[in-house]
Design a protein around this motif. Structure first.
Motif, PDB file in Angstrom:
ATOM      1  N   SER A 224      29.320  33.964  36.269  1.00 41.97           N
ATOM      2  CA  SER A 224      29.719  34.327  34.901  1.00 41.97           C
ATOM      3  C   SER A 224      28.954  35.551  34.418  1.00 41.97           C
ATOM      4  O   SER A 224      29.504  36.391  33.707  1.00 41.97           O
ATOM      5  CB  SER A 224      29.453  33.167  33.932  1.00 41.97           C
ATOM      6  OG  SER A 224      30.009  31.992  34.430  1.00 41.97           O
ATOM      7  N   LEU A 227      30.541  38.576  36.080  1.00 42.62           N
ATOM      8  CA  LEU A 227      31.832  38.893  35.448  1.00 42.62           C
ATOM      9  C   LEU A 227      31.618  39.519  34.066  1.00 42.62           C
ATOM     10  O   LEU A 227      32.327  40.446  33.666  1.00 42.62           O
ATOM     11  CB  LEU A 227      32.677  37.611  35.331  1.00 42.62           C
ATOM     12  CG  LEU A 227      34.088  37.767  34.776  1.00 42.62           C
ATOM     13  CD1 LEU A 227      34.897  38.765  35.597  1.00 42.62           C
ATOM     14  CD2 LEU A 227      34.812  36.427  34.731  1.00 42.62           C
ATOM     15  N   SER A 228      30.606  39.027  33.367  1.00 46.09           N
ATOM     16  CA  SER A 228      30.274  39.545  32.037  1.00 46.09           C
ATOM     17  C   SER A 228      29.811  41.008  32.107  1.00 46.09           C
ATOM     18  O   SER A 228      30.227  41.839  31.298  1.00 46.09           O
ATOM     19  CB  SER A 228      29.181  38.655  31.436  1.00 46.09           C
ATOM     20  OG  SER A 228      28.812  39.099  30.181  1.00 46.09           O
ATOM     21  N   ARG A 231      32.958  43.029  32.699  1.00 45.42           N
ATOM     22  CA  ARG A 231      33.796  43.129  31.487  1.00 45.42           C
ATOM     23  C   ARG A 231      33.210  44.135  30.484  1.00 45.42           C
ATOM     24  O   ARG A 231      33.924  44.929  29.897  1.00 45.42           O
ATOM     25  CB  ARG A 231      33.898  41.764  30.795  1.00 45.42           C
ATOM     26  CG  ARG A 231      34.828  40.796  31.447  1.00 45.42           C
ATOM     27  CD  ARG A 231      36.290  41.043  31.063  1.00 45.42           C
ATOM     28  NE  ARG A 231      37.094  39.960  31.582  1.00 45.42           N
ATOM     29  CZ  ARG A 231      37.582  39.895  32.813  1.00 45.42           C
ATOM     30  NH1 ARG A 231      37.352  40.886  33.663  1.00 45.42           N
ATOM     31  NH2 ARG A 231      38.295  38.874  33.223  1.00 45.42           N
ATOM     32  N   GLU A 234      33.825  47.648  31.750  1.00 50.77           N
ATOM     33  CA  GLU A 234      35.230  48.081  31.691  1.00 50.77           C
ATOM     34  C   GLU A 234      35.766  48.174  30.265  1.00 50.77           C
ATOM     35  O   GLU A 234      36.462  49.120  29.915  1.00 50.77           O
ATOM     36  CB  GLU A 234      36.118  47.106  32.488  1.00 50.77           C
ATOM     37  CG  GLU A 234      35.904  47.203  33.979  1.00 50.77           C
ATOM     38  CD  GLU A 234      36.864  46.328  34.769  1.00 50.77           C
ATOM     39  OE1 GLU A 234      37.336  46.768  35.819  1.00 50.77           O
ATOM     40  OE2 GLU A 234      37.133  45.186  34.341  1.00 50.77           O
ATOM     41  N   VAL A 235      35.448  47.191  29.451  1.00 53.91           N
ATOM     42  CA  VAL A 235      36.046  47.119  28.116  1.00 53.91           C
ATOM     43  C   VAL A 235      35.210  47.849  27.066  1.00 53.91           C
ATOM     44  O   VAL A 235      35.733  48.602  26.247  1.00 53.91           O
ATOM     45  CB  VAL A 235      36.273  45.644  27.688  1.00 53.91           C
ATOM     46  CG1 VAL A 235      36.933  45.573  26.326  1.00 53.91           C
ATOM     47  CG2 VAL A 235      37.130  44.914  28.730  1.00 53.91           C
ATOM     48  N   GLU A 236      33.894  47.623  27.084  1.00 54.28           N
ATOM     49  CA  GLU A 236      33.013  48.215  26.077  1.00 54.28           C
ATOM     50  C   GLU A 236      32.404  49.540  26.516  1.00 54.28           C
ATOM     51  O   GLU A 236      31.733  50.199  25.739  1.00 54.28           O
ATOM     52  CB  GLU A 236      31.864  47.243  25.755  1.00 54.28           C
ATOM     53  CG  GLU A 236      32.215  46.143  24.791  1.00 54.28           C
ATOM     54  CD  GLU A 236      32.524  46.650  23.393  1.00 54.28           C
ATOM     55  OE1 GLU A 236      31.711  47.395  22.825  1.00 54.28           O
ATOM     56  OE2 GLU A 236      33.581  46.295  22.867  1.00 54.28           O
ATOM     57  N   LEU A 252      32.872  33.462  28.431  1.00 57.84           N
ATOM     58  CA  LEU A 252      33.791  33.547  29.576  1.00 57.84           C
ATOM     59  C   LEU A 252      33.811  32.241  30.372  1.00 57.84           C
ATOM     60  O   LEU A 252      34.829  31.869  30.936  1.00 57.84           O
ATOM     61  CB  LEU A 252      33.393  34.705  30.501  1.00 57.84           C
ATOM     62  CG  LEU A 252      33.509  36.126  29.944  1.00 57.84           C
ATOM     63  CD1 LEU A 252      32.993  37.141  30.960  1.00 57.84           C
ATOM     64  CD2 LEU A 252      34.943  36.469  29.567  1.00 57.84           C
ATOM     65  N   GLY A 285      31.502  40.481  40.359  1.00 56.14           N
ATOM     66  CA  GLY A 285      32.391  40.287  39.209  1.00 56.14           C
ATOM     67  C   GLY A 285      33.856  40.402  39.603  1.00 56.14           C
ATOM     68  O   GLY A 285      34.699  39.602  39.175  1.00 56.14           O
ATOM     69  N   ASP A 289      36.675  37.484  39.435  1.00 60.07           N
ATOM     70  CA  ASP A 289      37.890  37.783  38.662  1.00 60.07           C
ATOM     71  C   ASP A 289      39.170  37.732  39.510  1.00 60.07           C
ATOM     72  O   ASP A 289      40.266  37.936  39.006  1.00 60.07           O
ATOM     73  CB  ASP A 289      37.740  39.190  38.056  1.00 60.07           C
ATOM     74  CG  ASP A 289      38.442  39.305  36.714  1.00 60.07           C
ATOM     75  OD1 ASP A 289      38.771  38.255  36.131  1.00 60.07           O
ATOM     76  OD2 ASP A 289      38.677  40.431  36.257  1.00 60.07           O
TER      77      ASP A 289
END
Length: 368
Positions: A224, A227-228, A231, A234-236, A252, A285, A289
């Motif tokens: 986790s 993956l965090s 994320r 990619e997103v922030e 998550l 990650g 995913d």
């Protein structure tokens, strides 16, 4: 939920530790402002003290274990700190630092248990209440406990209804165990992506200060955390170390279903992640995913057998990253070969699609 990030990794030295360091240095008695301070730290606390010591003209000595990242050692030296490398672990470094402090009349500053450090970290709580006044819950990474103790006092004093959740890696649940029994216990610290939180024994002041103010303590898995990190990247567009990513990891992993529809602040406590660790975290990650998959397929060893497999994978829209085949350890007949493939996919549904299609053609298909 409405999720807000408190971006402490944007501090000059890349973590929230600057708050406590600055406040602790400002509260020193005159003799120590001249003589200087000392601390044992393998990372963020050392950087924070070095930077603010330079800003305030206070001599700083940091004792680091020999396993400390080279980048952090160099950074501390470039900030004018006297860096001493001692011992294999932080415990040995700390023992040396305490002796050195006594012999040289320096002030020892504990990175997660000195009262002024706790107070400095608590300013994050004040800012959160200013920036998100109607916050319901704050997710705080927990290592030695200094950050959560400071924030819990600040927030619960001003707004007792706000919930404080502590999040730590399950590889070192020292705070969870100590909070349950009400006194310090030593936990076994295993290797973790959240290396900054791997403190086997939490601070006594931190534990006492936080008592009764924390609503929930949660542990999260390594997958986790990886993956965090992915994320957030990619997103922030945020480079966050494992210790700073545990709040999002708890979400998550589905550990906080009660926060659905709530206003939540997660503290991204630091961004000092080793480049090689970042690379591994991204790969881990992607695997968690379902965007990186390992296949084992037994195909015919006749000419064109492997070509047929790679063509099928290509037609299914996956991209092969690595391929390896072996004959010696295969249990079927000698006219077959086991092919191991690492491929990039679009996600878990795509992986299922690939598995179904391959099983129609081949008898022996294993996905990892």
């Amino acid at each position: 939920m409405d999720l807000y990030f408190k971006k402490e990794y944007l501090q000059v030295t890349g973590s929230f530790k600057e708050r406590g360091a600055r406040y602790a240095l400002s509260r020193l008695a005159e003799q120590y402002k001249k003589a200087g301070v000392i601390a044992a730290s393998a990372g963020n606390h050392a950087l924070a003290l070095s930077y603010h010591g330079q800003q305030m003209n206070i001599p700083v000595t940091v004792v680091m274990p020999v396993i400390a990242p080279l980048m952090k050692i160099q950074f501390c030296r470039s900030l004018g700190a006297n860096v001493i490398l001692k011992g294999e672990t932080i415990a040995v470094a700390k023992e040396f630092a305490l002796r050195h402090a006594k012999d040289n009349h320096l002030k020892y500053i504990n990175g997660y248990d000195a009262i002024d450090i706790l107070a400095g970290q608590g300013t994050i709580g004040l800012e959160i209440l200013d920036q998100v006044p109607d916050v319901d819950t704050i997710l705080v990474p927990v290592g030695g406990g200094g950050l959560i103790a400071g924030i819990a006092v600040a927030v619960k004093t001003l707004k007792p209804a706000v919930h404080i959740y502590g999040i730590e890696a399950e590889t070192c649940p020292s705070f969870t165990e100590a909070y349950e029994v009400g006194h310090i216990v030593s936990a076994q610290a295993k290797a973790s992506l959240a290396d900054g939180l791997a403190v086997p024994t939490v601070g006594g002041n931190s534990l006492e200060t936080a008592k009764g103010l924390i609503d929930k303590v949660i542990t999260v898995k390594e997958e986790s955390i990886a993956l965090s990190i992915l994320r957030l990247l990619e997103v922030e567009k945020a480079v966050v170390e494992g210790g700073g990513a545990v709040g999002l990891a708890a979400i998550l992993e589905g550990k906080v279903p009660e926060l659905k529809g709530k206003k939540v602040v997660s503290i991204l406590s630091g961004g000092n992640i080793d480049t090689t660790v970042l690379g591994r975290s991204i790969e881990r990650g992607l695997a968690v995913d379902g965007r990186l998959v390992r296949l084992e397929v037994v195909v015919s060893d006749r000419p064109g057998g492997i070509a047929e497999l790679t063509t099928t994978i290509a037609h299914l829209g996956a991209s092969i990253k690595d391929i390896f085949h072996e004959r010696a350890w295969i249990s079927t007949d000698v006219f077959h070969v086991k092919v191991k493939v690492v491929a990039e996919t679009r996600g878990k549904e795509h992986v299922e699609e690939i598995e179904t299609a391959l099983k129609k053609i081949y008898d022996n298909v294993i996905l990892h």
